[in-house]
Scaffold this active site. Structure first.
Site, short mmCIF file in Angstrom:
data_model
loop_
_atom_site.label_atom_id
_atom_site.label_comp_id
_atom_site.label_asym_id
_atom_site.label_seq_id
_atom_site.Cartn_x
_atom_site.Cartn_y
_atom_site.Cartn_z
N ASP A 39 0.87 -1.18 0.00
CA ASP A 39 0.00 0.00 0.00
C ASP A 39 0.90 1.22 0.00
OD1 ASP A 39 -1.83 -1.91 0.36
OD2 ASP A 39 -2.82 -1.01 2.09
N THR B 162 -17.38 11.44 -3.89
CA THR B 162 -17.19 12.62 -4.74
C THR B 162 -15.77 13.15 -4.63
OG1 THR B 162 -17.86 14.07 -2.96
CG2 THR B 162 -19.59 13.31 -4.46
#
Lengths: 719, 156, 555
Positions: A318, A392
């Site tokens: 990651d 969003t």
């Protein structure tokens, strides 16, 4: 090409445990003697055989006349010496077991102290009634609710249900700053609540936590042999069988042909040939491998998991937390056509005023440093705050009366906090005339929302991405006015680690939510060729399966619930202790410090474990050559003087057997440190490591005993 | 893949193949080789027999057992301690042959120089230039008989 | 010590074997992959008819157990036929010399010995066997045992080959190895042998009156056809008791070189077949370097001392060099034929012969040599492979505890069947039945007994004792040793191959077994394993003889 490679010690994270107590204690010594009983040696056939030969030679020492013609009364003193060395050989083996187990227990206990029994407040609910009952932590069961108030110690691993509090985990993880815990977060047993109050649900039964699991695993009797250990034991068993055939045949021949070999000398040869070195050290090597993980506060659920880590072909890293520190920092405001840097800075400041993320704080700091703090800040009237939404990827504020940032005087209005997922689609919709909306977010998401931007917008965005930075757009009233350059801060030492795993032929793959360009730039910076940009946690599962389909062994880290499926299928899954219970349940290792970069350490430690085992095995077998040359010329010396020509070491005829036997015994304690610390190696490609280790432990294993036996022989001669 | 599973065929393949392999390898093959050899290479196929005065006196490859002083002797007769592996080694080394020259000269009166020439002209090189040259005793003795018919008249 | 010419000749012969072996390999691979060949037009119909006669389905496939059982049962069937022929040769045709039938224990020993490619001979063929027996027992079994060895290796490789689902069909492999490899090659070789002077007749021994007038029997027979398969099939059992020292079996240096070449040909070709059939040509490298590296070491040991002079036990036409060279080759490929008496060979050359038979893979008998090499590779990969920091893998497959168990068992069989009966031979005083053996110096006597069982266990067949070991103990003991030494490792290694079928393979970054580094480590590991296992016994035998100053075993 001269590539600079660092030794393993420089690459691994430093162990942060307190100084270990001394291993050689009275109890260790007593334990090692207790282990000499044959029943506890059953698991170690090689040593059991040595003990049996001790019994035979001891009997010869007591009454040599019973063993004529394969023994001689004149040699009684010699038999006493041989018997003593044989017993010491077995004892060295049990001592190495005791030491390794003591070390493992010490390490485990230092972690377990964190979880000792503490008084705790159990919440008992009856209908609508809640009652707090004081219990001891060992009475808590999985699913029980506990109340944690300021200064309470978390009794066992638990999950926060209600409340937000700062928790000090420094005792467990070494991380000094208190950590904020909110509903859904995990609490580690042994950590301490420093502010506020929490209600948490107990996640495990007392005695089932990871620390407990690992303490159990260090007890030899309960530790199942790993596949590799089983295979090595098979080799040792096979070799022992061969040498048994050999010695029995020699004994038979000597008896029927009248070769005059003494039984004690035959037994000495037998024991010297048996793979006693690896036989003695094999359990200690495995256990120390586990201990080395503990020292780095990684808890493996099985010894097998550590071995598998050594086999890793692909590591999924990651980006956040592993390669980068985790938080991007704002470093520059870039105005778009028709706007000034100040406008962008002030807008960024406002959007971040209620943004408590590290990114948001860094924006405030940058704006403050540059002097872009809106002047009449206190007068600003907010109508709404948009919190960050992962969907969003924007956040921001809505202000009253704001074509400029100079706001009308008046009191604060109550701020309505909006959560986008609650009122979907509201953001950027109804905007009355006296309102100004300021939003910041990913450039593409703002464009997607229909915001307008000047023509050079895309080009600037690309430029920022190409340099490995993350662009963030700031918009006012549906119009993008500028960009913020966010920069990833690389973690110190990560580049070296990545170089190390690459050198060993392991492919690091970077997983990141970043855009392709940003991802590429960071990957390049740390030397990673493969990366998966714009990845969501749940994508890891597919990546793991894809690699495994190509028969690769995959290691990965994970913390969230979304990671659990991937952790479960990955060959090596390292969960963060700060992560969810599901992730920890699915993984086969847990890092108590929650440091994702440790996955690399885990892989290197796995390799070191396998290498140590192989090195001692090869060394042990290679040793036999010299022992042959020490004993064989002597064995038939009286019957065939011509064979003295084989005495290439020039050993004393009386001392050769003892020298070989003593070498065979003392090599065990001499190698205990190697067994417990592991073979030192510089991460490099497989064949280089292979060649180096073959030379050191294989060829060295042939040469060293020649020197050692000769030295011991000289010493015996001098005494 | 069920069709790929070996079906139980009992012992028939084993029995039949045992017999077939016996016929093919044990008899068909050597009969074919014998047939071709007897037609194409009859001399070698029948043991490379040496003839003297129209009758078979032995094989060039088998020691003919010379014991008389007028002939060169193979190793097998001279000293059992140095006997060859086969016991019928038909050859002697060049040195061995030359060392026998005096004895034969004494027994036959053939000049030693002639005998030496005779030996040397019959030496056989081992393959290429390997090893020491050797002499086939039967070939050499037959050459003596043919070259000195008067001396060896009783053997013709 | 050897001179430059001799060194050169070794290089030429080995070079020829290597070159032709590598050229032959693709053809052999096609034979077993069922690929097209120009012989199909003739052979396909014949083979189809054979399958029909047998009632076998050529397209059926076998797992390792079926494959091994088929091979074992067929060998047993063939042994039974040969046994009947040997015991009843007196009533069977083609017995012009009127030899009686063999005793049961000698017949048993002989069929076991020949059906397993061992060819230990406790009889003198020219004085014991009828033509019918030489053909129907000896030559027959030499073909079938060679074919069986090749088939088992092919099956092993199929197990290790990526993507294979089974080990193939034994009957098909067996028939094709005969019709397409052994019979054609032997036909060519046999005719060349006849041309070079090896007899091939069924007309009976020829009585002659020698030049000096005494009677002599010229022992002709179907020798050339037998010699061809005996050498090509690494069988080694000769027509005559003196084997290829007997002039009819090996009349001159030309046949000698050809025979040496022939016994090297298939074992060498099969080394190349390994990689090619596996689909990974580079994996031939460790086997090639391993086998030939150890072979070179054998040669070096044998040629350290001065060459024996043409004297006791040696044939004049071969001399010290070719006798010693043959001795090393015949044990390196476990053929077991001899062109001299082993007693005439230097102790260090005998030590080298022991090495060949103890390692069994230098390059070893055709087929089984490669199988043993795979066994050594798996052991080596496991022991040293851990030092790379990964679970050891061979051909990408992780080596499991079960694999290790199998290879250890396969390895263990050899010392067990050599050392136990050697000691038993002394402990039961069975050695006393062999004339003169116990009166020899210990080193010489022990060497001979140890050699007998080593040769039997390695399915080599060369020996010191020869017909003198025709005693019930040695006949039965060596027969048992031969059977266990042959079928034990084959069964275990086929089981290993069976467990490899369909196993998950990784593709990268494991120990590179096709590297020179690994090949050298492999050599070291094989030497270490074999030396550790047998050193004390070699020291009591040939090594002691050497230090006692002997130059050969005549004492």
């Amino acid at each position: 090409m001269a590539r600079q490679t660092l030794g393993l010690g420089r690459i691994l994270e430093r162990a942060r445990l307190p100084r270990r107590p001394s291993l050689i204690t009275g109890s260790t010594l007593i334990d090692s003697v207790v282990r000499l009983n044959p029943i506890s040696l059953l698991a170690n056939p090689v040593m059991l055989i040595v003990e049996a030969t001790f019994v035979i030679v001891a009997a010869m020492a007591v009454d040599p006349s019973a063993f004529v013609p394969v023994a001689s009364v004149r040699e009684q003193g010699f038999y006493v010496e041989v018997a003593a060395i044989l017993l010491i050989t077995v004892w060295f083996s049990t001592l190495s077991d005791s030491l390794a187990e003591r070390q493992a227990k010490n390490t485990a206990n230092s972690l377990r102290q964190l979880e000792s029994e503490v008084p705790s407040k159990k919440v008992v609910t009856e209908g609508w009634e809640r009652e707090i009952v004081l219990v001891r932590s060992n009475e808590l069961l999985k699913g029980d609710l506990v109340l944690l108030e300021k200064n309470d110690v978390v009794p066992v691993d638990a999950e926060v249900l209600e409340g937000i509090a700062m928790v000090d985990e420094s005792l467990v993880t070494g991380e000094s700053a208190p950590v904020r815990k909110a509903p859904g977060d995990s609490l580690i047993g042994g950590s301490k609540v420093v502010t506020d109050t929490l209600t948490a649900r107990v996640a495990v039964n007392f005695g089932e936590s990871y620390v407990d699991q690992m303490v159990k695993m260090v007890e030899a009797s309960k530790r199942p042999k790993t596949p590799n250990e089983v295979a090595i034991t098979t080799v040792l068993f096979g070799l022992s069988a061969i040498f048994t055939i050999l010695i029995v045949a020699l004994l038979g021949l000597s008896a029927t042909l009248g070769l005059g070999a003494d039984l004690s000398v035959l037994i000495a040869l037998y024991v010297c040939l048996l793979p006693t070195t690896i036989g003695a050290l094999l359990p200690a090597i495995g256990l120390s491998g586990i201990t080395r993980l503990y020292e780095r506060k990684v808890v493996a659920k099985s010894g097998k998991a550590i071995e598998t880590a050594g086999d890793t072909d692909v590591i999924l890293l990651d980006k956040t937390g592993t390669i980068t520190v985790g938080n991007r920092q704002a470093v520059e405001f870039i105005p778009l056509e028709g706007h000034t840097e100040g406008e962008v800075g002030e807008a960024a400041f406002l959007t971040s005023w209620f943004d408590d993320t590290p990114e948001g704080r860094s924006l405030i700091r940058l704006a403050y440093d540059k002097g872009y703090v809106p002047r009449e800040l206190n007068a600003i009237t907010l109508s709404e705050v948009y919190e960050f939404s992962a969907n969003t990827r924007t956040s921001g504020v809505k202000l009253f009366h704001g074509s400029t940032f100079t706001l009308p005087k008046g009191g604060h209005t109550r701020i309505r906090r909006k959560f986008f997922h609650e009122e979907a689609g509201e953001r950027g919709m109804h905007l009355s005339e006296d309102e100004t909306e300021i939003l910041k977010g990913a450039p593409d998401s703002l464009l997607k929302a229909g915001f307008t931007a000047p023509t050079n917008f895309s080009k600037l965005v690309e430029e920022i991405s190409a340099r490995g930075d993350t662009p963030m757009a700031v918009a006012r009233d549906h119009q993008v006015i500028g960009l913020i350059r966010l920069r990833d801060i690389l973690k110190a030492g990560t580049k070296e680690k990545i170089q190390a795993v690459k050198a060993m032929g392991i492919r690091p793959v970077m997983i990141t939510g970043d855009q392709p360009l940003t991802a590429k730039s960071i990957a390049q910076e740390v030397g990673i060729e493969e990366f998966v940009p714009q990845a969501k946690p749940e994508d890891k599962y597919g990546i793991v399966l894809k690699e495994q389909a190509q028969t690769r062994v995959v290691a990965m880290i994970g913390d969230g619930t979304n990671d659990a499926p991937a952790l479960a299928v990955a060959d090596v899954g390292l969960a963060m202790n700060s992560g969810t219970e599901a992730a920890k349940e699915a993984a086969n290792m847990v890092d108590l410090e929650s440091n994702p970069a440790k996955i690399i350490d885990v892989v290197l430690l796995g390799k070191q474990l396998l290498m140590t085992r192989g090195a001692v095995t090869a060394f042990s077998i290679a040793n036999d050559v010299a022992k042959y040359f020490a004993i064989l010329p002597v064995m038939f010396a009286t019957t065939f003087p011509a064979l003295r020509a084989l005495n290439i070491l020039g050993l004393g005829l009386n001392s050769a057997v003892l020298s070989a036997l003593i070498f065979n015994a003392v090599i065990i304690p001499l190698l205990i440190p190697l067994a417990m610390k592991g073979v030192a190696f510089k991460p490099s490609d497989t064949m280089t490591l292979f060649l180096k280790n073959v030379l050191v432990y294989g060829v060295g294993g042939v040469i060293v005993p020649f020197v050692g036996i000769k030295l011991i022989d000289l010493l015996i001669g001098a005494l | 893949m069920a069709a790929q599973k070996e079906q139980k065929q009992g012992y028939r393949p084993v029995v039949v193949l045992s017999l077939l392999s016996l016929l093919i390898c044990g008899f068909l093959f050597p009969f074919v080789v014998t047939g071709i050899s007897q037609v194409a290479l009859p001399s070698q196929a029948n043991g490379s027999l040496a003839q003297l005065a129209g009758r078979n006196v032995g094989s060039y490859y088998i020691d003919n057992g010379f014991t008389l002083p007028v002939f060169f002797h193979a190793r097998n007769e001279s000293n059992p301690l140095v006997a060859s592996a086969s016991g019928v080694d038909p050859d002697i080394t060049l040195q061995d042959a030359l060392s026998q020259v005096i004895g034969i000269h004494n027994a036959t009166g053939i000049p030693t120089s002639d005998l030496i020439v005779m030996v040397k002209s019959h030496q056989q090189e081992t393959l290429w230039v390997l090893g020491d040259p050797y002499v086939n005793v039967l070939v050499l003795n037959l050459a003596l008989i043919n070259s000195y018919p008067s001396v060896y008249s009783s053997y013709r | 010590m050897i001179d430059a010419t001799q060194t050169f000749s070794i290089i030429v012969i080995l070079g020829a074997a290597l070159v032709s072996g590598s050229l032959l390999a693709p053809y052999i691979v096609r034979v077993f992959n069922g690929g097209p060949s120009r012989f199909d037009r003739i052979l396909d119909p014949i083979e189809r008819r054979l399958y029909r006669l047998m009632g076998a389905k050529p397209e059926a496939t076998m797992g390792w157990k079926e494959y091994f059982l088929a091979a074992l049962l067929l060998n047993v069937g063939q042994m039974v036929l040969a046994f009947i022929i040997l015991v009843y040769q007196n009533v069977l045709p083609l017995n012009p010399q009127g030899f009686p039938g063999l005793s049961l224990d000698l017949a048993f020993n002989t069929v076991v010995s020949f059906a397993t490619n061992t060819n230990l001979q406790h009889y003198n063929g020219e004085a014991t066997l009828s033509y019918f027996s030489q053909l129907g027992a000896i030559q027959f079994l030499q073909f079938t045992s060679a074919a069986t060895g090749i088939c088992c290796m092919v099956a092993l490789v199929r197990g290790f080959r990526a993507g294979s689902a089974n080990l193939g069909n034994f009957y098909v492999d067996f028939i094709r190895s005969l019709t397409r490899i052994l019979l054609p090659l032997c036909l060519m070789a046999a005719l060349v042998f006849v041309a070079l002077g090896v007899p091939q007749s069924l007309g009976g021994y020829v009585p002659v009156k020698t030049v000096e007038g005494s009677t002599q029997t010229i022992l002709v027979g179907p020798v050339a056809s037998l010699v061809s398969i005996m050498q090509l099939g690494t069988n080694g059992g000769g027509y005559y008791g003196a084997n290829s020292a007997y002039p009819f079996q090996n009349p001159n240096p030309a046949t000698d070189v050809l025979e040496i070449y022939l016994m090297l040909l298939l074992p060498t070709a099969l080394v190349f077949v390994f990689g090619e059939l596996l689909g990974k040509k580079r994996e031939t490298r460790p086997i090639l370097i391993g086998t030939y590296g150890l072979f070179a070491l054998d040669l070096a040991i044998a040629f350290i001392p001065p060459l024996p002079i043409v004297g006791p036990g040696l044939e004049t036409r071969f001399g010290g060099f070719f006798s010693t060279f043959w001795t090393v080759v015949t044990t390196a490929v476990t053929t077991g034929s001899v062109n001299s008496s082993l007693s005439g060979i230097h102790p260090l050359a005998i030590l080298s012969a022991f090495m060949g038979m103890l390692i069994q893979a230098t390059p070893g008998g055709k087929g089984v040599g490669v199988m043993y090499m795979v066994m050594y590779i798996v052991i080596t990969v496991f022991v040293v492979g851990l030092m790379t920091g990964r679970t050891p893998e061979y051909l990408g497959m992780k080596i499991t505890a079960r694999d290790v168990k199998l290879v250890m068992v396969a390895f263990l069989i050899h010392p067990l069947v050599i050392l136990v009966p050697t000691v038993l031979a002394y402990a039961t005083h069975a050695v006393d039945a062999i004339p003169g053996l116990t009166s020899l110096p210990t080193s010489v006597g022990f060497t001979q007994v140890l050699y007998e069982f080593t040769s039997a266990a390695a399915n080599n067949g060369s020996d010191f004792l020869g017909a003198s070991a025709n005693t019930p103990f040695f006949n039965l003991a060596t027969a048992i040793v031969i059977l266990v030494g042959r079928y034990g490792p084959i069964a275990v290694l086929l089981a290993l191959a069976g467990s490899m079928v369909g196993r998950k393979r990784s593709s990268e970054h494991s120990l590179k077994t096709d590297s020179n580094t690994f090949s050298l480590v492999l050599i070291g590991s094989i030497l270490l394993l074999v030396v550790l296992t047998f050193l004390p016994f070699l020291i009591l035998g040939p090594v002691l003889a050497y230090f006692q100053g002997m130059v050969n075993f005549f004492g």
